[in-house]
Scaffold this motif. Structure first.
Motif, PDB file in Angstrom:
ATOM      1  N   TYR A  22       0.674   3.161 -11.110  1.00 35.76           N
ATOM      2  CA  TYR A  22       0.618   1.545 -11.256  1.00 35.76           C
ATOM      3  C   TYR A  22       1.251   0.710 -10.041  1.00 35.76           C
ATOM      4  CZ  TYR A  22       5.664   1.902 -12.364  1.00 35.76           C
ATOM      5  OH  TYR A  22       7.059   2.135 -12.416  1.00 35.76           O
ATOM      6  N   PHE A  23       0.786  -0.504 -10.435  1.00 36.93           N
ATOM      7  CA  PHE A  23       1.098  -1.425  -9.249  1.00 36.93           C
ATOM      8  C   PHE A  23       1.593  -2.527 -10.088  1.00 36.93           C
ATOM      9  CE2 PHE A  23      -0.164  -5.602  -7.741  1.00 36.93           C
ATOM     10  CZ  PHE A  23       0.897  -5.681  -6.567  1.00 36.93           C
ATOM     11  N   LEU A  24       2.693  -3.172  -9.766  1.00 40.66           N
ATOM     12  CA  LEU A  24       3.318  -4.345 -10.641  1.00 40.66           C
ATOM     13  C   LEU A  24       4.178  -5.124  -9.467  1.00 40.66           C
ATOM     14  CD1 LEU A  24       4.273  -5.577 -13.123  1.00 40.66           C
ATOM     15  CD2 LEU A  24       6.143  -3.930 -13.049  1.00 40.66           C
ATOM     16  N   THR A  39       3.480   3.269  -8.042  1.00 37.97           N
ATOM     17  CA  THR A  39       3.382   4.570  -7.926  1.00 37.97           C
ATOM     18  C   THR A  39       2.189   5.220  -7.964  1.00 37.97           C
ATOM     19  OG1 THR A  39       2.971   4.551 -10.414  1.00 37.97           O
ATOM     20  CG2 THR A  39       5.274   4.225  -9.642  1.00 37.97           C
ATOM     21  N   TYR A  40       1.200   4.343  -7.181  1.00 34.41           N
ATOM     22  CA  TYR A  40      -0.252   5.082  -6.977  1.00 34.41           C
ATOM     23  C   TYR A  40      -0.143   6.205  -5.859  1.00 34.41           C
ATOM     24  CZ  TYR A  40      -2.518   0.766  -8.470  1.00 34.41           C
ATOM     25  OH  TYR A  40      -2.818  -0.199  -9.499  1.00 34.41           O
ATOM     26  N   ASN A  41      -1.045   7.125  -5.705  1.00 34.61           N
ATOM     27  CA  ASN A  41      -1.064   8.176  -4.762  1.00 34.61           C
ATOM     28  C   ASN A  41      -0.729   7.552  -3.412  1.00 34.61           C
ATOM     29  OD1 ASN A  41      -2.318   9.446  -2.352  1.00 34.61           O
ATOM     30  ND2 ASN A  41      -3.441  10.604  -4.007  1.00 34.61           N
ATOM     31  N   LYS A  42       0.332   8.113  -2.750  1.00 34.25           N
ATOM     32  CA  LYS A  42       0.938   7.570  -1.426  1.00 34.25           C
ATOM     33  C   LYS A  42      -0.002   7.220  -0.375  1.00 34.25           C
ATOM     34  CE  LYS A  42       4.691   7.956   1.880  1.00 34.25           C
ATOM     35  NZ  LYS A  42       3.806   7.620   2.986  1.00 34.25           N
ATOM     36  N   ALA A  43      -1.064   8.360  -0.181  1.00 32.09           N
ATOM     37  CA  ALA A  43      -2.062   8.335   0.882  1.00 32.09           C
ATOM     38  C   ALA A  43      -2.834   6.828   0.511  1.00 32.09           C
ATOM     39  CB  ALA A  43      -3.206   9.513   0.649  1.00 32.09           C
ATOM     40  N   TRP A  44      -3.192   6.565  -0.682  1.00 32.39           N
ATOM     41  CA  TRP A  44      -3.852   5.334  -1.010  1.00 32.39           C
ATOM     42  C   TRP A  44      -3.196   4.147  -0.690  1.00 32.39           C
ATOM     43  CZ3 TRP A  44      -8.128   2.616  -1.277  1.00 32.39           C
ATOM     44  CH2 TRP A  44      -8.087   1.470  -2.115  1.00 32.39           C
ATOM     45  N   THR A  45      -1.713   3.975  -0.966  1.00 31.05           N
ATOM     46  CA  THR A  45      -0.899   3.012  -0.835  1.00 31.05           C
ATOM     47  C   THR A  45      -0.524   2.714   0.691  1.00 31.05           C
ATOM     48  OG1 THR A  45       1.102   4.006  -0.968  1.00 31.05           O
ATOM     49  CG2 THR A  45       0.458   3.177  -2.891  1.00 31.05           C
ATOM     50  N   ASP A  46      -0.644   3.712   1.704  1.00 33.83           N
ATOM     51  CA  ASP A  46      -0.502   3.758   2.956  1.00 33.83           C
ATOM     52  C   ASP A  46      -1.875   3.167   3.422  1.00 33.83           C
ATOM     53  OD1 ASP A  46       1.891   4.773   2.767  1.00 33.83           O
ATOM     54  OD2 ASP A  46       1.516   6.694   3.276  1.00 33.83           O
ATOM     55  N   HIS A  47      -3.010   3.667   3.105  1.00 31.38           N
ATOM     56  CA  HIS A  47      -4.298   3.448   3.540  1.00 31.38           C
ATOM     57  C   HIS A  47      -4.488   1.862   3.181  1.00 31.38           C
ATOM     58  CE1 HIS A  47      -8.556   3.366   4.548  1.00 31.38           C
ATOM     59  NE2 HIS A  47      -8.881   2.817   3.262  1.00 31.38           N
ATOM     60  N   ALA A  54      -4.572  -6.228   0.288  1.00 36.11           N
ATOM     61  CA  ALA A  54      -3.998  -6.950  -0.713  1.00 36.11           C
ATOM     62  C   ALA A  54      -4.726  -8.554  -0.551  1.00 36.11           C
ATOM     63  CB  ALA A  54      -2.581  -7.272  -0.422  1.00 36.11           C
ATOM     64  N   LEU A  55      -5.032  -8.652   0.640  1.00 38.77           N
ATOM     65  CA  LEU A  55      -5.676 -10.128   0.819  1.00 38.77           C
ATOM     66  C   LEU A  55      -7.196 -10.050   0.456  1.00 38.77           C
ATOM     67  CD1 LEU A  55      -4.400 -10.755   4.308  1.00 38.77           C
ATOM     68  CD2 LEU A  55      -3.581 -11.936   2.416  1.00 38.77           C
ATOM     69  N   ARG A  56      -7.908  -9.088   0.242  1.00 37.81           N
ATOM     70  CA  ARG A  56      -9.268  -9.050  -0.278  1.00 37.81           C
ATOM     71  C   ARG A  56      -9.223  -8.147  -1.640  1.00 37.81           C
ATOM     72  NH1 ARG A  56      -9.993  -5.789   5.417  1.00 37.81           N
ATOM     73  NH2 ARG A  56      -9.742  -7.522   6.875  1.00 37.81           N
TER      74      ARG A  56
END
Length: 203
Positions: A22-24, A39-47, A54-56
């Motif tokens: 999740y994202f909060l 707590t999303y997949n770290k590879a995704w949060t890094d990408h 976040a701006l799009r």
């Protein structure tokens, strides 16, 4: 039970509701939340971070522009950068966006799973969690004079002993005032409390 402990428990419940993470973002003010959890997949949060998504992000745009809950597949906002399609490649195939609070202090959450859409009942339960988290994390609208003075003396660069002497109190009393200010501001350090107090126009 203290507010921080309650927030931790509610976050634990949210983790159970979101198998793929999740994202909060709690109480977005002046374009930044007072607290944010991912707590999303770290590879995704890094990408995601490296791509400045976040701006799009249509989910963020939906959450900031209105309140309520909707499945990601039903968000009525264009996704020209294909962010949602990319997210699915990292296991975030299905999700729900939940938003609450006034536009001046908006909370936005995204919960994900990789196997199926969220049911109406799951969305209702998740919405209840987000509302409780929003309420529990409500930032203060004031600090006591003593708390303000304690933060301000440290913000000017004084160490505890010198700051206490300037205020005419004991060092332990100064530390106690800083502790209550940190608690009110959901800050783990005094430096963080000072920054948040400034952000909220409290000092």
């Amino acid at each position: 039970m203290g507010r921080n402990q309650m927030i931790d428990e509610l976050l634990g419940e949210m983790g159970e509701q979101a198998p793929a993470g999740y994202f909060l973002a709690l109480h977005i003010r002046f374009a930044a939340p007072i607290m944010m959890f991912r707590t999303y997949n770290k590879a995704w949060t890094d990408h995601y971070s490296q791509s400045a998504y976040a701006l799009r992000d249509p989910m963020i745009a939906f959450g900031v522009s209105q309140t309520g809950a909707t499945r990601w597949s039903a968000i009525p906002i264009p996704d020209p950068f294909g962010i949602m399609t990319e997210a699915a490649q990292f296991g975030l195939s299905y999700g729900v966006c939940i938003s609450c609070g006034p536009v001046t202090s908006r909370t936005v959450a995204g919960l994900a799973r990789d196997d199926r859409e969220f049911t109406d009942e799951e969305i209702a339960a998740a919405t209840g969690l987000v509302l409780r988290l929003h309420h529990q994390s409500e930032p203060p609208d004031h600090l006591t004079r003593a708390e303000k003075e304690a933060l301000e003396v440290i913000a000017r660069g004084d160490r505890y002993a010198a700051g206490a002497e300037k205020l005419g109190i004991s060092e332990s009393a100064l530390k106690a005032r800083l502790s209550t200010a940190r608690s009110k501001l959901f800050a783990r350090t005094t430096a963080e409390a000072i920054q948040r107090a400034k952000d909220y126009r409290l000092i």
